[in-house]
Design a protein around this motif. Structure first.
Motif, mmCIF file in Angstrom:
data_model
loop_
_atom_site.group_PDB
_atom_site.id
_atom_site.type_symbol
_atom_site.label_atom_id
_atom_site.label_comp_id
_atom_site.label_asym_id
_atom_site.label_seq_id
_atom_site.Cartn_x
_atom_site.Cartn_y
_atom_site.Cartn_z
ATOM 1 N N PHE A 107 0.825 -1.201 0.000
ATOM 2 C CA PHE A 107 0.000 0.000 0.000
ATOM 3 C C PHE A 107 0.867 1.261 0.000
ATOM 4 O O PHE A 107 0.655 2.183 -0.779
ATOM 5 N N VAL A 108 1.870 1.271 0.882
ATOM 6 C CA VAL A 108 2.743 2.452 0.986
ATOM 7 C C VAL A 108 3.465 2.707 -0.333
ATOM 8 O O VAL A 108 3.463 3.825 -0.860
ATOM 9 N N VAL A 109 4.071 1.660 -0.903
ATOM 10 C CA VAL A 109 4.804 1.833 -2.153
ATOM 11 C C VAL A 109 3.849 2.286 -3.264
ATOM 12 O O VAL A 109 4.150 3.186 -4.043
ATOM 13 N N GLY A 110 2.661 1.665 -3.283
ATOM 14 C CA GLY A 110 1.671 2.032 -4.283
ATOM 15 C C GLY A 110 1.305 3.507 -4.193
ATOM 16 O O GLY A 110 1.270 4.219 -5.192
ATOM 17 N N MET A 111 1.081 3.976 -2.967
ATOM 18 C CA MET A 111 0.731 5.377 -2.753
ATOM 19 C C MET A 111 1.860 6.287 -3.232
ATOM 20 O O MET A 111 1.627 7.334 -3.841
ATOM 21 N N GLN A 112 3.092 5.889 -2.928
ATOM 22 C CA GLN A 112 4.235 6.707 -3.320
ATOM 23 C C GLN A 112 4.265 6.874 -4.837
ATOM 24 O O GLN A 112 4.439 7.981 -5.359
ATOM 25 N N LEU A 117 3.534 10.340 -7.300
ATOM 26 C CA LEU A 117 4.509 10.765 -8.309
ATOM 27 C C LEU A 117 3.821 10.940 -9.669
ATOM 28 O O LEU A 117 3.952 11.976 -10.326
ATOM 29 N N VAL A 118 3.068 9.912 -10.047
ATOM 30 C CA VAL A 118 2.391 9.951 -11.349
ATOM 31 C C VAL A 118 1.372 11.090 -11.382
ATOM 32 O O VAL A 118 1.299 11.875 -12.331
ATOM 33 N N GLN A 119 0.584 11.191 -10.303
ATOM 34 C CA GLN A 119 -0.396 12.261 -10.199
ATOM 35 C C GLN A 119 0.215 13.633 -10.380
ATOM 36 O O GLN A 119 -0.278 14.488 -11.100
#
Ligand code: ATP
Ligand code: MG
Lengths: 267, 257
Positions: free
Chosen positions: A25-30, A34-36
């Motif tokens: 979850f944490v890595v996904g959010m990171q 970035l992409v956003q």
């Protein structure tokens, strides 16, 4: 640590699953952030909510990047800066370490030089720019000297403080085993200061980049710092942003190298 | 009995910024080969200073020491184990050999055999942080013994241990030292520990330390230190030593119970 395979309890398996899920979850959010960030930036520029002449936008930065690559100068600029930074970083760390060892070994020298080191540390090194240029010339040497100067004093101070805080009783122990000063250094002081030295390395990575880019602002005809200054002068913000982005990636990579080194030596 | 060392009028003064501290005042005594010599004294009286002088690490301000052994034959075990966490047990134990440049195969094997003998054989690859306090203390002792000292100086080696461990480690140490035929000088706060381990016990005064009295311990030497605690002579000797100490320093009384 050994990994226990096979007979782990159901609770433990659930716990591991939960941990993996939370890491994912944490890595996904990171990644998402970035992409956003780039997406929103690009969108705002396209809808002309922000002025892409001043703020640039990812697609323009990418065009700058490929432009540099097509001209065949991208690698020249990157390698110039990278080389200066790596040389600056390694020399500053090595010089700092050697001076710290000397000051630790010769106590009177340390006490004599202490105020000078404190003052040198307080001095903003950028002020020495003109002097460096006059002394070593307006070339690559000046940039490296700048990179070294900016981090060497703080390296000496950090490492020396670590050396001096080695447990006196451990030194006494070494003496009871009839160790000489050199053996106390190599078998006790250096190994017990490994984390401390790595911490100094981590700080120096950042410092070396600051020194190199500042040096390039002052003198250089190539390198990322030069690109940034040049882009600013001709109001090519895409070039500035693009170079800054490359810089960010390189700095992060170098930091990771130190992290890997830390993993290796701390095993 | 042959003297292993003799102190003659040893005094020591520390000089510091805020003045001078007399730590040791005219000490005169001898230690004999193969005996277990105990030193008890109030805290801060100068016991560690005395051991450092005996070990040859500290030069006394005045007086002289006659040694029948060379300083390199003296082992010194400090109050804390000071094992290096970046070395495994094997490498910790051979630290002294490494420093003296005598890390020969034979010496390393000897160190290893001591580890085996005192139940640490399974831990040679472990880091000190993985060992219990009592085990660490034994490792520290073996690090000292690996240099094959003829005289070993012990500075409150058990004070960091809980009571139970303390008894067993003390017994281990006594056994090791007797088996290896070593002379030992033990500094301790604990009267019963001194009586259970030592053949003679010197009581020191408060700082500056002087030898007030040396007691002969008549308890049978062959007994284990735990059996010695149950010997009939134990409580009498305890009372005598206690009185001598009590007289030294009223306010320190609590520490010797
Ligand atoms: N390096 C030093 N410099 C100055 N004074 C010292 C130094 N080492 C010890 N002293 C002083 O000398 C006195 C004796 O110290 P020492 O450590 O020998 O006592 P000790 O009997 O071992 O104490 P403890 O029972 O607490 O271990 C103390 O008052 C101490 O403050
Ligand atoms: Mg002491």
């Amino acid at each position: 640590m050994k990994r226990i395979k096979g007979n782990i309890s159901e609770e433990h398996r659930a716990y591991l699953r939960k941990r993996r899920a939370s890491t994912a979850f944490v890595v996904g959010m990171q990644l998402f952030i970035l992409v956003q960030f780039f997406l929103v930036w690009e969108l705002l520029a396209r809808k002309e909510i922000i002025d892409s002449f001043i703020f640039s936008c990812p697609s323009k930065m990418w065009r700058s990047f490929t432009g540099l690559a097509k001209q065949g100068v991208l690698w020249d600029h990157v390698s110039a800066t990278l080389l200066e930074t790596v040389i600056g970083f390694l020399s500053a760390t090595l010089i700092g370490l050697v001076i710290a060892v000397i000051l630790w070994s010769v106590d009177p020298l340390r006490r004599i030089l202490e105020p000078y080191i404190v003052v040198l540390n307080a001095l903003p090194k950028i002020a020495l720019g003109p002097i460096i240029i006059i002394w070593v010339g307006a070339g690559r040497a000046a940039i490296i000297v700048m990179a070294i100067l900016i981090s060497v004093v703080i390296t000496i101070i950090t490492i020396l403080n670590g050396f001096l805080s080695v447990d006196k009783d451990k030194i006494l122990l070494m003496q009871t085993l009839s160790a000489n000063r050199w053996q106390i250094l190599t078998k006790l002081v250096l190994p017990s200061n490994l984390s401390n030295i790595i911490a100094a390395l981590k700080v120096n990575v950042g410092m070396a980049w600051v020194g190199t880019i500042m040096g390039e602002y002052l003198v250089s005809r190539e390198g990322l710092g030069y690109l940034i200054v040049y882009g600013g002068q001709v109001f090519n913000l895409s070039l500035v942003m693009c170079s800054t982005m490359i810089l960010t990636v390189l700095a992060a990579l170098m930091y990771f190298c130190v992290l890997i080194l830390e993993k290796i030596v701390k095993r | 009995m042959k003297e292993i060392l003799r102190l003659k009028e040893i005094s020591h003064i520390y000089h510091g910024k805020s003045g001078e501290t007399k730590a040791i005042d005219g000490m005169d005594f001898a230690v004999y080969e193969q005996e277990f010599f105990g030193i008890v004294g109030p805290s801060g009286s100068g016991k560690t200073t005395l051991l450092s002088i005996l070990a040859g690490i500290l030069k006394p301000s005045s007086g002289e020491i006659l040694r029948n052994i060379s300083p390199s034959e003296i082992g010194y075990m400090l109050q804390r184990d000071h094992l290096f966490d970046w070395r495994n047990i094997d490498d910790n134990v051979t630290l002294g050999l490494e420093i003296r440049g005598i890390k020969t195969k034979e010496n390393v094997l000897y160190a290893r055999s001591l580890l085996e003998k005192y139940n640490l054989g399974d831990f040679v690859r472990k880091k000190p942080s993985e060992l219990s306090g009592g085990m660490r203390q034994r490792v520290a002792l073996i690090r000292t013994l690996a240099l094959r000292p003829k005289l070993i100086l012990l500075d409150e080696p058990f004070s960091a241990l809980d009571f139970q461990t303390r008894l067993t480690v003390a017994e281990d140490v006594r056994k090791i030292i007797r088996e290896e035929g070593i002379t030992a000088i033990l500094v301790t706060h604990d009267i019963s520990e001194a009586i259970s381990l030592c053949d003679r016990i010197a009581v020191l005064s408060a700082r500056p330390a002087r030898v007030k009295k040396i007691f002969e311990n008549t308890i049978e030497k062959g007994l284990s230190s735990i059996e010695r605690r149950e010997a009939p002579e134990f409580s009498d000797l305890f009372k005598e030593v206690w009185k001598e100490l009590e007289f030294t320093d009223e306010k320190d009384k609590g520490k010797y119970q």
